[in-house]
Scaffold this motif. Structure first.
Motif, PDB file in Angstrom:
ATOM      1  N   PHE A   5     -17.864  -2.597  -3.945  1.00  0.00           N
ATOM      2  CA  PHE A   5     -16.970  -1.544  -3.392  1.00  0.00           C
ATOM      3  C   PHE A   5     -16.600  -0.608  -4.436  1.00  0.00           C
ATOM      4  CE2 PHE A   5     -17.081  -4.456   0.055  1.00  0.00           C
ATOM      5  CZ  PHE A   5     -16.757  -3.892   1.149  1.00  0.00           C
ATOM      6  N   GLN A   6     -16.578   0.694  -4.083  1.00  0.00           N
ATOM      7  CA  GLN A   6     -16.113   1.638  -4.769  1.00  0.00           C
ATOM      8  C   GLN A   6     -14.732   1.692  -4.810  1.00  0.00           C
ATOM      9  OE1 GLN A   6     -18.035   5.709  -4.101  1.00  0.00           O
ATOM     10  NE2 GLN A   6     -19.773   4.539  -3.347  1.00  0.00           N
ATOM     11  N   TYR A   7     -14.027   1.412  -3.693  1.00  0.00           N
ATOM     12  CA  TYR A   7     -12.604   1.275  -3.587  1.00  0.00           C
ATOM     13  C   TYR A   7     -12.234  -0.191  -2.880  1.00  0.00           C
ATOM     14  CZ  TYR A   7     -12.601   6.361  -4.139  1.00  0.00           C
ATOM     15  OH  TYR A   7     -12.678   7.601  -4.763  1.00  0.00           O
ATOM     16  N   PRO A   8     -12.280  -1.176  -3.883  1.00  0.00           N
ATOM     17  CA  PRO A   8     -11.989  -2.704  -3.242  1.00  0.00           C
ATOM     18  C   PRO A   8     -10.575  -2.770  -2.831  1.00  0.00           C
ATOM     19  CG  PRO A   8     -12.240  -2.797  -5.884  1.00  0.00           C
ATOM     20  CD  PRO A   8     -12.644  -1.319  -5.142  1.00  0.00           C
ATOM     21  N   ASP A   9      -9.679  -2.110  -3.554  1.00  0.00           N
ATOM     22  CA  ASP A   9      -8.087  -2.269  -3.149  1.00  0.00           C
ATOM     23  C   ASP A   9      -7.627  -1.056  -2.520  1.00  0.00           C
ATOM     24  OD1 ASP A   9      -5.456  -2.901  -3.453  1.00  0.00           O
ATOM     25  OD2 ASP A   9      -5.634  -3.559  -5.071  1.00  0.00           O
ATOM     26  N   PRO A  10      -6.937  -0.992  -1.170  1.00  0.00           N
ATOM     27  CA  PRO A  10      -6.526  -0.213  -0.457  1.00  0.00           C
ATOM     28  C   PRO A  10      -5.341   0.496  -1.346  1.00  0.00           C
ATOM     29  CG  PRO A  10      -6.942  -1.866   1.124  1.00  0.00           C
ATOM     30  CD  PRO A  10      -7.202  -2.412  -0.181  1.00  0.00           C
ATOM     31  N   ARG A  11      -4.724  -0.139  -1.995  1.00  0.00           N
ATOM     32  CA  ARG A  11      -3.627   0.390  -3.054  1.00  0.00           C
ATOM     33  C   ARG A  11      -3.880   1.650  -3.904  1.00  0.00           C
ATOM     34  NH1 ARG A  11      -1.351  -5.745  -4.544  1.00  0.00           N
ATOM     35  NH2 ARG A  11      -3.597  -5.923  -4.653  1.00  0.00           N
ATOM     36  N   THR A  12      -5.296   1.600  -4.217  1.00  0.00           N
ATOM     37  CA  THR A  12      -5.812   2.905  -5.100  1.00  0.00           C
ATOM     38  C   THR A  12      -6.653   3.823  -4.428  1.00  0.00           C
ATOM     39  OG1 THR A  12      -7.734   1.530  -5.645  1.00  0.00           O
ATOM     40  CG2 THR A  12      -6.135   1.058  -6.821  1.00  0.00           C
ATOM     41  N   PHE A  13      -6.683   3.822  -2.972  1.00  0.00           N
ATOM     42  CA  PHE A  13      -7.227   4.843  -2.204  1.00  0.00           C
ATOM     43  C   PHE A  13      -6.919   6.287  -2.490  1.00  0.00           C
ATOM     44  CE2 PHE A  13      -8.956   2.091   1.580  1.00  0.00           C
ATOM     45  CZ  PHE A  13      -9.800   1.145   0.872  1.00  0.00           C
ATOM     46  N   HIS A  14      -5.551   6.403  -2.666  1.00  0.00           N
ATOM     47  CA  HIS A  14      -5.280   7.728  -2.904  1.00  0.00           C
ATOM     48  C   HIS A  14      -5.333   8.293  -4.308  1.00  0.00           C
ATOM     49  CE1 HIS A  14      -2.174   4.983  -4.816  1.00  0.00           C
ATOM     50  NE2 HIS A  14      -1.487   6.163  -5.351  1.00  0.00           N
ATOM     51  N   LEU A  15      -5.911   7.385  -5.307  1.00  0.00           N
ATOM     52  CA  LEU A  15      -6.334   7.823  -6.637  1.00  0.00           C
ATOM     53  C   LEU A  15      -7.544   8.744  -6.950  1.00  0.00           C
ATOM     54  CD1 LEU A  15      -4.978   4.658  -8.458  1.00  0.00           C
ATOM     55  CD2 LEU A  15      -3.763   6.678  -7.923  1.00  0.00           C
ATOM     56  N   VAL A  36       0.709  -1.182  -0.115  1.00  0.00           N
ATOM     57  CA  VAL A  36      -0.092   0.113   0.216  1.00  0.00           C
ATOM     58  C   VAL A  36       0.818   1.286   0.089  1.00  0.00           C
ATOM     59  CG1 VAL A  36      -1.950   1.337   1.318  1.00  0.00           C
ATOM     60  CG2 VAL A  36      -1.884  -1.168   1.182  1.00  0.00           C
ATOM     61  N   ILE A  37       1.787   1.210   0.819  1.00  0.00           N
ATOM     62  CA  ILE A  37       2.922   2.356   1.004  1.00  0.00           C
ATOM     63  C   ILE A  37       3.498   2.563  -0.552  1.00  0.00           C
ATOM     64  CG2 ILE A  37       4.894   3.355   2.025  1.00  0.00           C
ATOM     65  CD1 ILE A  37       3.909   1.869   4.719  1.00  0.00           C
ATOM     66  N   ASN A  38       4.108   1.428  -0.862  1.00  0.00           N
ATOM     67  CA  ASN A  38       4.690   1.798  -2.300  1.00  0.00           C
ATOM     68  C   ASN A  38       3.767   2.214  -3.364  1.00  0.00           C
ATOM     69  OD1 ASN A  38       7.229   0.789  -1.281  1.00  0.00           O
ATOM     70  ND2 ASN A  38       6.863  -1.317  -1.744  1.00  0.00           N
ATOM     71  N   ALA A  39       2.493   1.913  -3.290  1.00  0.00           N
ATOM     72  CA  ALA A  39       1.599   2.303  -4.422  1.00  0.00           C
ATOM     73  C   ALA A  39       1.307   3.820  -4.213  1.00  0.00           C
ATOM     74  CB  ALA A  39       0.242   1.398  -4.315  1.00  0.00           C
ATOM     75  N   GLN A  40       1.317   4.178  -2.824  1.00  0.00           N
ATOM     76  CA  GLN A  40       1.019   5.779  -2.576  1.00  0.00           C
ATOM     77  C   GLN A  40       2.363   6.486  -3.006  1.00  0.00           C
ATOM     78  OE1 GLN A  40      -0.272   5.440   1.647  1.00  0.00           O
ATOM     79  NE2 GLN A  40      -2.376   4.736   1.145  1.00  0.00           N
ATOM     80  N   LYS A  41       3.495   5.696  -2.927  1.00  0.00           N
ATOM     81  CA  LYS A  41       4.564   6.539  -3.214  1.00  0.00           C
ATOM     82  C   LYS A  41       4.997   6.393  -4.856  1.00  0.00           C
ATOM     83  CE  LYS A  41       6.545   6.618   1.240  1.00  0.00           C
ATOM     84  NZ  LYS A  41       7.789   6.213   2.037  1.00  0.00           N
TER      85      LYS A  41
END
Length: 253
Positions: free
Chosen positions: A243-253, A210-215
């Motif tokens: 879910f609108q946001y099924p993957d926490p790796r895309t929460f920042h998009l 998740v952190i790598n995706a956000q960075k």
């Protein structure tokens, strides 16, 4: 148009109220006069109320707006992690005096924090509400109460990369606030009562992923994701929820 009361206009309460704007009539509680004034100036009916974990010398008078509400959302913490059992009982007594014998649809924002930190998947059956003091006490008082065990609240400025976290190979149990609002709205429209649901995004990547995706760091490493995964499959099955946001790796998009 249904009238919704939100007890606790904090980070989550504010976002739920914003998402419900124009769809429902909203009234809220907050803890300070300045914030209540600010909200009332914005057209949001707000009153001052806090629920201490000690016995008040004079109990709360019932909330004057409660008789006009169709739905009540409780976002203040009522868990043993926030206070001991006796203090928790006092807090709930103060809350109950404020809302009286409300008979409408009710929601408690609870937490997935009660599930043990074990390397396995957990469903609601693994932790019955009878074993969670705050949930049990409130459900006994209000049999219609829906209990939503929320994962880590994320979205907007809440991103995992902004926190100092350990166990980077452990799974996240996160939920985007937009999905919380949408799930509550769906349950309101269905008239759902007396349900217990885990509310977590259905995909559980590791914290490091998740952190790598956000960075914007490319992450091709494959490894076993450790730790607990709190599953929301019951909610998905019973509400047919997508879910609108099924993957926490895309929460920042």
């Amino acid at each position: 148009m249904k009238k919704i009361g939100i007890i606790g206009y904090g980070w989550l309460g504010e976002r739920i109220a914003s998402s419900f704007s124009g769809k429902y009539i909203i009234t809220v509680t907050t803890t300070t006069e300045s914030k209540a004034d600010q909200l009332n100036n914005k057209g949001i009916n707000a009153v001052i109320a806090s629920f201490p974990d000690y016995q008040l010398t004079e109990p709360y008078s019932p909330w004057s707006e409660i008789k006009d509400l169709d739905v009540l959302l409780i976002t203040i913490p009522v868990s043993e992690k926030s206070c001991c059992v006796s203090s928790l009982y006092n807090r709930i007594q103060n809350l109950s005096a404020f809302i009286g014998d409300f008979k409408g649809q009710m929601f408690l924002m609870s937490s997935t924090g009660g599930y043990p930190d074990l390397h396995q998947e957990f469903t609601e059956e693994d932790l019955p509400l009878e074993k969670v003091s705050g949930e049990r006490i409130l459900r006994n008082k209000y049999p219609q109460l829906n209990i939503l065990r929320l994962g880590g609240l994320m979205g907007n400025n809440r991103l995992l990369k902004n926190y100092n976290v350990g166990n980077l190979d452990h799974a996240v149990n996160h939920i985007h606030y937009a999905d919380i609002s949408a799930i509550i709205s769906e349950m309101i429209e269905r008239g759902t009562e007396s349900k217990l649901y885990n509310v977590t995004a259905p995909i559980h990547p590791a914290k490091s992923q998740v952190i790598n995706a956000q960075k914007n760091i490319t992450d091709d490493e494959e490894f076993e994701v450790k730790g607990k995964k709190v599953m929301s499959s019951k909610l998905v099955s019973e509400l047919d929820y997508v879910f609108q946001y099924p993957d926490p790796r895309t929460f920042h998009l």
